[in-house]
Structures are given as C-alpha cells and as structure tokens.
Design a protein around this motif. Structure first.
Motif, PDB file in Angstrom:
ATOM      1  N   ASN A  69       6.121 -12.433 -13.227  1.00  0.00           N
ATOM      2  CA  ASN A  69       6.614 -12.156 -11.996  1.00  0.00           C
ATOM      3  C   ASN A  69       5.584 -11.645 -10.825  1.00  0.00           C
ATOM      4  O   ASN A  69       5.269 -10.398 -11.037  1.00  0.00           O
ATOM      5  N   LEU A  70       5.333 -12.326  -9.811  1.00  0.00           N
ATOM      6  CA  LEU A  70       4.402 -11.929  -8.731  1.00  0.00           C
ATOM      7  C   LEU A  70       4.748 -10.560  -7.978  1.00  0.00           C
ATOM      8  O   LEU A  70       6.181 -10.772  -7.438  1.00  0.00           O
ATOM      9  N   ILE A  71       4.198  -9.758  -7.835  1.00  0.00           N
ATOM     10  CA  ILE A  71       4.836  -8.639  -7.116  1.00  0.00           C
ATOM     11  C   ILE A  71       4.653  -8.799  -5.512  1.00  0.00           C
ATOM     12  O   ILE A  71       3.486  -9.120  -5.105  1.00  0.00           O
ATOM     13  N   PRO A  72       5.685  -8.930  -4.495  1.00  0.00           N
ATOM     14  CA  PRO A  72       5.433  -9.255  -3.421  1.00  0.00           C
ATOM     15  C   PRO A  72       4.653  -8.293  -2.419  1.00  0.00           C
ATOM     16  O   PRO A  72       4.755  -6.926  -2.857  1.00  0.00           O
ATOM     17  N   LEU A  73       3.935  -8.637  -1.543  1.00  0.00           N
ATOM     18  CA  LEU A  73       3.215  -7.394  -0.726  1.00  0.00           C
ATOM     19  C   LEU A  73       4.289  -6.608  -0.133  1.00  0.00           C
ATOM     20  O   LEU A  73       3.826  -5.405   0.254  1.00  0.00           O
ATOM     21  N   HIS A  74       5.447  -6.858   0.103  1.00  0.00           N
ATOM     22  CA  HIS A  74       6.321  -5.795   0.959  1.00  0.00           C
ATOM     23  C   HIS A  74       6.618  -4.807   0.051  1.00  0.00           C
ATOM     24  O   HIS A  74       7.135  -3.577   0.231  1.00  0.00           O
ATOM     25  N   GLN A  75       6.210  -4.845  -1.386  1.00  0.00           N
ATOM     26  CA  GLN A  75       6.600  -3.812  -2.341  1.00  0.00           C
ATOM     27  C   GLN A  75       5.416  -2.891  -2.448  1.00  0.00           C
ATOM     28  O   GLN A  75       5.639  -1.976  -3.146  1.00  0.00           O
ATOM     29  N   TYR A  76       4.307  -3.152  -1.901  1.00  0.00           N
ATOM     30  CA  TYR A  76       3.118  -2.377  -1.954  1.00  0.00           C
ATOM     31  C   TYR A  76       3.324  -1.038  -1.006  1.00  0.00           C
ATOM     32  O   TYR A  76       3.840  -1.178   0.159  1.00  0.00           O
ATOM     33  N   ILE A  77       2.975   0.114  -1.630  1.00  0.00           N
ATOM     34  CA  ILE A  77       3.418   1.363  -0.840  1.00  0.00           C
ATOM     35  C   ILE A  77       2.385   1.178   0.407  1.00  0.00           C
ATOM     36  O   ILE A  77       2.838   1.517   1.753  1.00  0.00           O
ATOM     37  N   ASN A  78       1.130   0.593   0.559  1.00  0.00           N
ATOM     38  CA  ASN A  78       0.328   0.442   1.523  1.00  0.00           C
ATOM     39  C   ASN A  78      -0.598  -0.677   1.203  1.00  0.00           C
ATOM     40  O   ASN A  78      -1.360  -0.499   0.149  1.00  0.00           O
ATOM     41  N   VAL A  79      -0.348  -1.761   1.795  1.00  0.00           N
ATOM     42  CA  VAL A  79      -0.938  -3.047   1.328  1.00  0.00           C
ATOM     43  C   VAL A  79      -2.443  -3.057   1.680  1.00  0.00           C
ATOM     44  O   VAL A  79      -3.508  -3.526   0.780  1.00  0.00           O
ATOM     45  N   GLU A  80      -2.933  -2.158   2.486  1.00  0.00           N
ATOM     46  CA  GLU A  80      -4.401  -1.918   3.031  1.00  0.00           C
ATOM     47  C   GLU A  80      -5.185  -1.379   1.686  1.00  0.00           C
ATOM     48  O   GLU A  80      -6.441  -1.569   1.513  1.00  0.00           O
ATOM     49  N   ASN A  81      -4.358  -0.552   0.978  1.00  0.00           N
ATOM     50  CA  ASN A  81      -4.898   0.199  -0.404  1.00  0.00           C
ATOM     51  C   ASN A  81      -5.350  -0.971  -1.334  1.00  0.00           C
ATOM     52  O   ASN A  81      -5.930  -0.392  -2.386  1.00  0.00           O
ATOM     53  N   ALA A  82      -4.705  -2.125  -1.158  1.00  0.00           N
ATOM     54  CA  ALA A  82      -4.814  -3.052  -2.282  1.00  0.00           C
ATOM     55  C   ALA A  82      -5.873  -4.202  -1.972  1.00  0.00           C
ATOM     56  O   ALA A  82      -6.328  -5.005  -2.611  1.00  0.00           O
ATOM     57  N   ASP A  83      -6.545  -3.680  -0.817  1.00  0.00           N
ATOM     58  CA  ASP A  83      -7.917  -4.649  -0.334  1.00  0.00           C
ATOM     59  C   ASP A  83      -9.027  -3.800  -1.101  1.00  0.00           C
ATOM     60  O   ASP A  83      -9.204  -2.722  -1.369  1.00  0.00           O
ATOM     61  N   VAL A  84     -10.055  -5.059  -1.515  1.00  0.00           N
ATOM     62  CA  VAL A  84     -11.216  -4.550  -2.044  1.00  0.00           C
ATOM     63  C   VAL A  84     -12.270  -5.375  -1.434  1.00  0.00           C
ATOM     64  O   VAL A  84     -12.080  -6.428  -1.278  1.00  0.00           O
ATOM     65  N   ARG A  85     -13.487  -4.634  -1.301  1.00  0.00           N
ATOM     66  CA  ARG A  85     -14.651  -5.581  -0.691  1.00  0.00           C
ATOM     67  C   ARG A  85     -15.779  -5.792  -1.602  1.00  0.00           C
ATOM     68  O   ARG A  85     -16.106  -4.641  -2.343  1.00  0.00           O
ATOM     69  N   SER A  86     -16.411  -6.933  -1.734  1.00  0.00           N
ATOM     70  CA  SER A  86     -17.360  -7.132  -2.369  1.00  0.00           C
ATOM     71  C   SER A  86     -18.507  -7.369  -1.411  1.00  0.00           C
ATOM     72  O   SER A  86     -18.686  -8.112  -0.550  1.00  0.00           O
ATOM     73  N   VAL A  87     -19.685  -6.458  -1.700  1.00  0.00           N
ATOM     74  CA  VAL A  87     -20.799  -6.222  -0.828  1.00  0.00           C
ATOM     75  C   VAL A  87     -22.124  -5.938  -1.395  1.00  0.00           C
ATOM     76  O   VAL A  87     -21.859  -5.447  -2.659  1.00  0.00           O
ATOM     77  N   ASP A  88     -22.892  -6.479  -0.842  1.00  0.00           N
ATOM     78  CA  ASP A  88     -24.373  -6.504  -1.635  1.00  0.00           C
ATOM     79  C   ASP A  88     -24.924  -5.095  -1.820  1.00  0.00           C
ATOM     80  O   ASP A  88     -25.496  -4.863  -2.858  1.00  0.00           O
ATOM     81  N   TRP A  89     -24.651  -4.149  -0.882  1.00  0.00           N
ATOM     82  CA  TRP A  89     -25.188  -2.749  -1.309  1.00  0.00           C
ATOM     83  C   TRP A  89     -24.494  -1.991  -2.266  1.00  0.00           C
ATOM     84  O   TRP A  89     -24.916  -0.861  -2.380  1.00  0.00           O
ATOM     85  N   ASN A  90     -23.490  -2.360  -2.541  1.00  0.00           N
ATOM     86  CA  ASN A  90     -22.703  -1.733  -3.734  1.00  0.00           C
ATOM     87  C   ASN A  90     -23.067  -2.304  -5.260  1.00  0.00           C
ATOM     88  O   ASN A  90     -22.189  -2.071  -6.007  1.00  0.00           O
ATOM     89  N   THR A  91     -23.988  -3.323  -5.041  1.00  0.00           N
ATOM     90  CA  THR A  91     -24.190  -4.182  -6.294  1.00  0.00           C
ATOM     91  C   THR A  91     -25.494  -3.534  -6.891  1.00  0.00           C
ATOM     92  O   THR A  91     -26.651  -3.667  -6.128  1.00  0.00           O
ATOM     93  N   PRO A  92     -25.570  -3.126  -8.205  1.00  0.00           N
ATOM     94  CA  PRO A  92     -26.732  -2.596  -8.759  1.00  0.00           C
ATOM     95  C   PRO A  92     -27.615  -3.902  -8.964  1.00  0.00           C
ATOM     96  O   PRO A  92     -27.200  -4.955  -9.116  1.00  0.00           O
ATOM     97  N   LYS A  93     -29.059  -3.864  -9.079  1.00  0.00           N
ATOM     98  CA  LYS A  93     -29.632  -4.796  -9.097  1.00  0.00           C
ATOM     99  C   LYS A  93     -30.687  -4.657 -10.280  1.00  0.00           C
ATOM    100  O   LYS A  93     -31.181  -3.569 -10.567  1.00  0.00           O
TER     101      LYS A  93
END
Length: 447
Positions: A69-93
């Motif tokens: 069962n997919l948890i709907p977004l309205h049940q997230y306490i803060n949906v912005e806290n469920a965001d994740v960014r994939s960025v080059d400067w956080n990538t080990p090389k």
C-alpha cells in the motif's frame, strides 16, 4: 538513506519477496522513478534503510509502500522532508587506480575526491561519531581493507584525495572499484577514463591474476606421461573453478590439486605427447615482452631493429610505455593477441615519436606484416579480420630522438554494441546521411 515514520511493516525473510510481504521504497520525480533497495537488517516498525541508486542530478521525492500500500503524501508529517537532491558536489569521485592489475591480496592506491579523511573505526582525528566517513571500499563483492588487522592501523595515512587498501579476496577476475562514504555522500563515481574493456566486452578498472612460482621439471619425454608439479598462488577460487595447464600449447591433463589453499597453491598434471612441429615461439601466459634501449632507430629501420645485450628487458601487462630521460629511446613489444570475438580489428598508435605495429595471421613471427604505422606527418591503420580463440603474434616497435618518449598501442574492435557513454575507450561511429529526391507531378485523367 534512513526513512522514519510510524507503522512500517517488518521486512520478513522470503525466497521470493512480494509487495505483500515487504516494504518498498522508490525515489521519484515528474520524469523518472528509481527503486531504492532496502537494507533488511536495519528495518524496524519506525525506520527503513535503503541504498539510493545512481540518479541524474535533480530533486526527488521518497515514496514508500507498506505491505503493497502506497503511503499518500498527505500522511507525510512534512512532505518537504521527504525530498532528496542528487548533486555532483555531493558525489565522491574515483579518478585513478594503481596498479590496474595485480595478484589477489595486493595493495592498491585509489585517488580522487573522497570528501573526508575519516574512516570507520578511526580513532584520531575522527573519534566522534559526527561527520562523514569512508565506510567501505570494495572491488565488486571483494572488500579492500584500509586497516592492517595485525596492527589495527591504516596501511597508509588517508587524505581527502588518496588512500591505500589491501584486497581481501582470492578470486582471479576483473573488477570495478567503489568507495562508499557515509552521511550525505554515498557511492563514488568513477571517471570514464580509467575504465577498460575485456575481450568479451566487460567493463572494468582492475584485474587480478594467478602466479606460477616453480615448475619441478624443465625436461621430459617427447612421448609425454611426465607428472608435472606447479606451485604458485591463486590457481583457483574454489573446486568448481579449476586451472587449465598447457605445455607447448598442448593441454596438460590436470590430475591433482590442493583445494582451498590460495597461497602456495599446488597443481599436478600429466604432460602430453610432444607436439609434432618444431617451434621456438609459444604464446604462454599473460603479459608482453618489453625491450627498452637508449638508442634512436629511424622510421625505415624499425622492422630491422635488433636489441643489443645492454637493452633492458621487462614483462608488462599492456602495450604502453612512458619514459622520462635525457637519451633517445627505442622500445619493442612482442607477444600474442587472442581475441575472444571474431570481427574487424585495427591497432591505432598513440605516440610522440614514430612507430609500427606488425601482426602475424599465424602464430609464426616470420609471417608478420605491418598493420599500423605512425610518424608525425602521417598515420596508416589497416583493418584485419581476426577469429575468436586463435592466437596472433603481435609486435610493435617505436623510437624517438627526444629525451621523453611515450607510446601506446590499442586493439580497436569495430563490431561492438558498446557506446561512448560507458567509457572513453569507446568511440561512436558517426554517419552522415544525405537524402535527395526529385519531384514528379502525378497526373490523373478523369472521364
């Protein structure tokens, strides 16, 4: 990546997990969706841990299914806290690996941008739990340990761009190195320039090999039957992967081996009947013979070059040399090329001097012909069709009057499905297609 919420299902062991018996995590945006494999040992009723996959740069939302069962977004306490960014400067090389081939258990130096000089089990200066750490280094499923188990100290002090580790496995194979960094970082990104391609088109940046230390007899009957004992290291990784032994290019039948003994490995085989042809050249094992001499040989005289007794002799893994010296130089590689796939090949030359490559379509060096040549004013590379499983004698000779000299010979395979996004060793073929047409009016006669 740890996800905290109330009411998660406990991931239970199952030979075939389904949506009904486990949690699922996906990382999504408006364009793509990626599975985040769950670390089942760290799942509780309030937390899921999963390993984020490789993703293009961008912002993503973490979505979770509990028992299908997919948890709907309205049940997230803060949906912005469920965001994740994939960025080059956080990538080990990972930008360099040395050596690129060695026996199992060897020390390997990795260079790049590791984002931290701390590592798991570090005491100083990373004694506290805060901050990123290098949590694991592995070559496929084989660990590479930073810490000497005998001293409990690192083999060499770390920096943010260099580390030394020791391979722990015993398998002879090709590998891809990866560094895992904790906190907001994760898995390292490997530079395409350090990837290589095997003859069967596997992508790798490190290979391991077995070693032969001793053979108990150097002569035997031409009718065969001699029991030969070979000692060395890493002849096999388990009983299902046994070594093959050849004497004079003929199979030496394996009759005994010592299982599960990676160091001081022992093989026994029965020598075959001597081959009917009298030969002075055999393709042997891995590697190429390299001769280096501080003399200049002109372009027209390369094929007639004969090394003097003072020339330095080596065995090397690749047809590549880089010299830094004040004297002129002539280098010669000899060996055998054994393609695993039939098709069209050529042998381009990369050098700051001049060079030629010769190939024999038999195993006899006397049948060699020039297939590649390079001098600053011109280059000529001929395509040849080679058959899988055959051994072709190959020889390259280069020279320069300059104090420094570099030469590298590649085997280029044309009948491949690989593209240049995989590694810089692949070049896409670009075809320019021009379409022309002439206009002719259609006429109807209506009665």
């Amino acid at each position: 990546m740890s996800i905290c919420l109330l009411g998660f299902g406990q991931n239970l062991f199952a030979f075939a997990p389904t949506e009904d018996n486990s949690n699922q995590v996906t990382i999504t945006n408006e364009f793509n969706s990626y599975d985040c494999p769950i670390h089942t040992d760290k799942v509780t009723s309030t937390q899921i841990t999963c390993y984020a996959p490789a993703m293009p740069e961008g912002t993503y939302t973490v979505r979770v299914k509990v028992n299908g069962n997919l948890i709907p977004l309205h049940q997230y306490i803060n949906v912005e806290n469920a965001d994740v960014r994939s960025v080059d400067w956080n990538t080990p090389k990972l930008t360099s690996l040395e050596p690129i081939s060695a026996p199992p258990g060897s020390m390997v130096t990795l260079k790049g941008d590791f984002k931290t000089l701390c590592y798991t089990r570090d005491q100083d200066p990373c004694a506290d739990d805060a901050g990123a750490r290098i949590s694991r280094i592995y070559f496929n499923g084989q660990l590479c340990n930073l810490i000497n188990p005998d001293t409990n100290l690192v083999y060499q002090n770390l920096t943010t761009d260099s580390l030394v580790c020791k391979l722990e496995g015993h398998e002879v194979n090709v590998y891809n190195a990866t560094v895992l960094v904790s906190e907001e970082y994760g898995r390292s990104l490997t530079s395409p320039t350090i990837f290589y391609i095997t003859a069967d088109e596997q992508i790798y940046n490190f290979e391991s090999y077995a070693e032969i230390d001793h053979v108990n007899y150097q002569t035997g009957s031409i009718n065969g039957g001699l029991k030969l004992t070979l000692t060395g290291n890493h002849f096999y990784s388990d009983e299902s992967v046994k070594a093959e032994v050849k004497i004079g290019n003929e199979e030496c039948k394996l009759i005994a081996y010592m299982p599960n003994n990676f160091f001081d490995s022992v093989l026994e085989c029965q020598v075959p009947v001597g081959p009917g042809q009298n030969r002075s050249h055999f393709y042997g094992g891995r590697g190429l013979n390299l001769v280096v001499e501080n003399v200049e040989t002109d372009f027209d005289g390369l094929l007639s070059y004969v090394p003097s007794s003072s020339a330095a002799k080596y065995v090397t893994n690749r047809m590549s040399v880089s010299l830094r010296q004040a004297d002129p130089a002539t280098v010669r590689f000899t060996g055998y090329f054994a393609p695993l796939r039939s098709g069209r090949y050529d042998f381009p030359i990369d050098t700051d001097g001049y060079a030629k490559v010769c190939l024999s379509l038999t195993q006899d060096p006397n049948d060699k012909t020039v297939v590649s040549s390079y001098e600053p004013s011109s280059a000529d590379y001929s395509k040849v069709y080679l058959e899988a499983g055959k051994y072709y004698y190959i020889e390259s000779i280069g020279s320069s009057s300059l104090g420094s000299f570099e030469m590298k010979i590649n085997a280029r395979f044309y009948d491949t499905s690989l593209v240049d996004t995989v590694t810089s060793n692949v070049k896409n073929e670009i075809q320019e297609i021009e379409i022309r047409s002439s206009e002719k009016r259609e006429e109807f006669v209506i009665f």
